[in-house]
Design a protein around this motif. Structure first.
Motif, PDB file in Angstrom:
ATOM      1  N   LYS A  21     -56.945  64.819  21.152  1.00 39.92           N
ATOM      2  CA  LYS A  21     -58.490  63.560  20.354  1.00 39.92           C
ATOM      3  C   LYS A  21     -58.514  63.126  21.052  1.00 39.92           C
ATOM      4  CE  LYS A  21     -55.725  63.361  15.844  1.00 39.92           C
ATOM      5  NZ  LYS A  21     -54.539  62.236  14.923  1.00 39.92           N
ATOM      6  N   ASP A 127     -45.837  56.310  14.230  1.00 34.92           N
ATOM      7  CA  ASP A 127     -46.351  56.497  12.575  1.00 34.92           C
ATOM      8  C   ASP A 127     -45.886  55.736  11.559  1.00 34.92           C
ATOM      9  OD1 ASP A 127     -44.426  58.573  12.318  1.00 34.92           O
ATOM     10  OD2 ASP A 127     -46.025  60.034  11.347  1.00 34.92           O
ATOM     11  N   LEU A 142     -47.777  50.829  19.847  1.00 37.38           N
ATOM     12  CA  LEU A 142     -49.685  51.754  19.562  1.00 37.38           C
ATOM     13  C   LEU A 142     -49.269  52.748  18.319  1.00 37.38           C
ATOM     14  CD1 LEU A 142     -50.048  52.951  23.267  1.00 37.38           C
ATOM     15  CD2 LEU A 142     -50.782  50.190  21.998  1.00 37.38           C
ATOM     16  N   ASN A 143     -50.436  52.391  17.792  1.00 43.04           N
ATOM     17  CA  ASN A 143     -50.877  53.543  16.034  1.00 43.04           C
ATOM     18  C   ASN A 143     -50.465  54.880  16.527  1.00 43.04           C
ATOM     19  OD1 ASN A 143     -51.176  54.494  13.749  1.00 43.04           O
ATOM     20  ND2 ASN A 143     -52.225  52.706  13.119  1.00 43.04           N
ATOM     21  N   ASN A 145     -51.793  56.999  14.976  1.00 39.53           N
ATOM     22  CA  ASN A 145     -52.901  57.031  14.162  1.00 39.53           C
ATOM     23  C   ASN A 145     -54.529  56.781  14.097  1.00 39.53           C
ATOM     24  OD1 ASN A 145     -51.405  59.563  12.675  1.00 39.53           O
ATOM     25  ND2 ASN A 145     -50.711  57.964  11.293  1.00 39.53           N
ATOM     26  N   ASP A 146     -54.270  56.117  15.258  1.00 43.80           N
ATOM     27  CA  ASP A 146     -55.019  55.393  15.626  1.00 43.80           C
ATOM     28  C   ASP A 146     -55.877  55.871  16.836  1.00 43.80           C
ATOM     29  OD1 ASP A 146     -57.293  52.745  16.715  1.00 43.80           O
ATOM     30  OD2 ASP A 146     -55.684  52.057  15.782  1.00 43.80           O
ATOM     31  N   THR A 147     -56.795  56.688  17.250  1.00 42.85           N
ATOM     32  CA  THR A 147     -56.601  56.754  18.265  1.00 42.85           C
ATOM     33  C   THR A 147     -57.368  56.260  19.230  1.00 42.85           C
ATOM     34  OG1 THR A 147     -56.682  59.349  17.478  1.00 42.85           O
ATOM     35  CG2 THR A 147     -58.015  58.914  19.583  1.00 42.85           C
ATOM     36  N   ASP A 148     -58.212  54.796  19.212  1.00 42.60           N
ATOM     37  CA  ASP A 148     -59.165  54.494  19.473  1.00 42.60           C
ATOM     38  C   ASP A 148     -58.234  53.346  19.837  1.00 42.60           C
ATOM     39  OD1 ASP A 148     -61.862  55.540  19.203  1.00 42.60           O
ATOM     40  OD2 ASP A 148     -62.045  53.784  17.491  1.00 42.60           O
ATOM     41  N   GLN A 149     -57.608  52.575  19.929  1.00 40.08           N
ATOM     42  CA  GLN A 149     -55.982  52.442  19.902  1.00 40.08           C
ATOM     43  C   GLN A 149     -55.375  52.733  21.400  1.00 40.08           C
ATOM     44  OE1 GLN A 149     -52.327  51.401  18.255  1.00 40.08           O
ATOM     45  NE2 GLN A 149     -52.466  49.188  18.935  1.00 40.08           N
ATOM     46  N   GLU A 152     -57.917  52.949  23.997  1.00 38.92           N
ATOM     47  CA  GLU A 152     -57.743  51.535  25.084  1.00 38.92           C
ATOM     48  C   GLU A 152     -56.650  51.719  26.165  1.00 38.92           C
ATOM     49  OE1 GLU A 152     -58.037  46.849  24.088  1.00 38.92           O
ATOM     50  OE2 GLU A 152     -58.858  48.158  22.650  1.00 38.92           O
TER      51      GLU A 152
END
Length: 161
Positions: A21, A127, A142-143, A145-149, A152
């Motif tokens: 991802k 998760d 980190l989450n 399921n939050d690829t953007d986070q 970053e």
């Protein structure tokens, strides 16, 4: 800029999926390289009877080149520096496994948390199946399921190599 970050965790925790991802999202803006460790030496790369398989079976180092790619098959373990020098042209290197390498590292967990990874990681991607209270205070959460986070974090924490 050549930076590297690593991902580690138990089998089937989602390391490969997460790296895929991240690579897909970053590939438009950066040159991405990926190193995957195969600790059980069970990966299969070629088919019996094909020329590259026959050449590799001789014990030689083998390079297969075509108009769209170059593949290198080696019988020798390479250090991170040797691999970086072979790949050479990248902005961000994503490493799966190889937890002993001194790279900023995200641990990936689902369900149970394996505390033996804590000494190697700076962050965890988890998760809702993971009890956050099991994560030490010094490890960023980190989450998964939050690829953007996660991207970053990678961009802000990757180590220059």
């Amino acid at each position: 800029m050549r930076k590297a970050v690593a991902f580690t965790g138990p089998s089937n925790s989602g390391k490969t999926t997460l790296i895929e991802k991240i690579a897909k999202r970053l590939i438009g803006s950066y040159k991405i390289a990926i190193i995957k460790n195969d600790p059980a030496d069970k990966a299969k790369f070629d088919k019996v009877g094909k020329d590259s398989y026959r050449f590799y079976s001789t014990g030689a180092e083998v390079v297969v080149t075509s108009p769209t790619r170059t593949t290198y098959f080696s019988h020798r373990q390479k250090s991170l520096d040797e691999i970086i020098n072979m790949i050479n042209d990248f902005d961000i290197l994503l490493v799966e496994g190889l937890k002993y390498l001194p790279l900023p590292r995200i641990g990936i967990f689902r369900g149970d948390v394996d505390e033996s990874y804590f000494r190697y990681i700076k962050a965890v991607a988890i998760d809702e199946s993971v009890d956050k209270s099991k994560i030490p205070q010094n490890i960023e959460i980190l989450n998964l399921n939050d690829t953007d986070q996660i991207i970053e974090w990678v961009l802000n924490n990757a180590k220059e190599v």
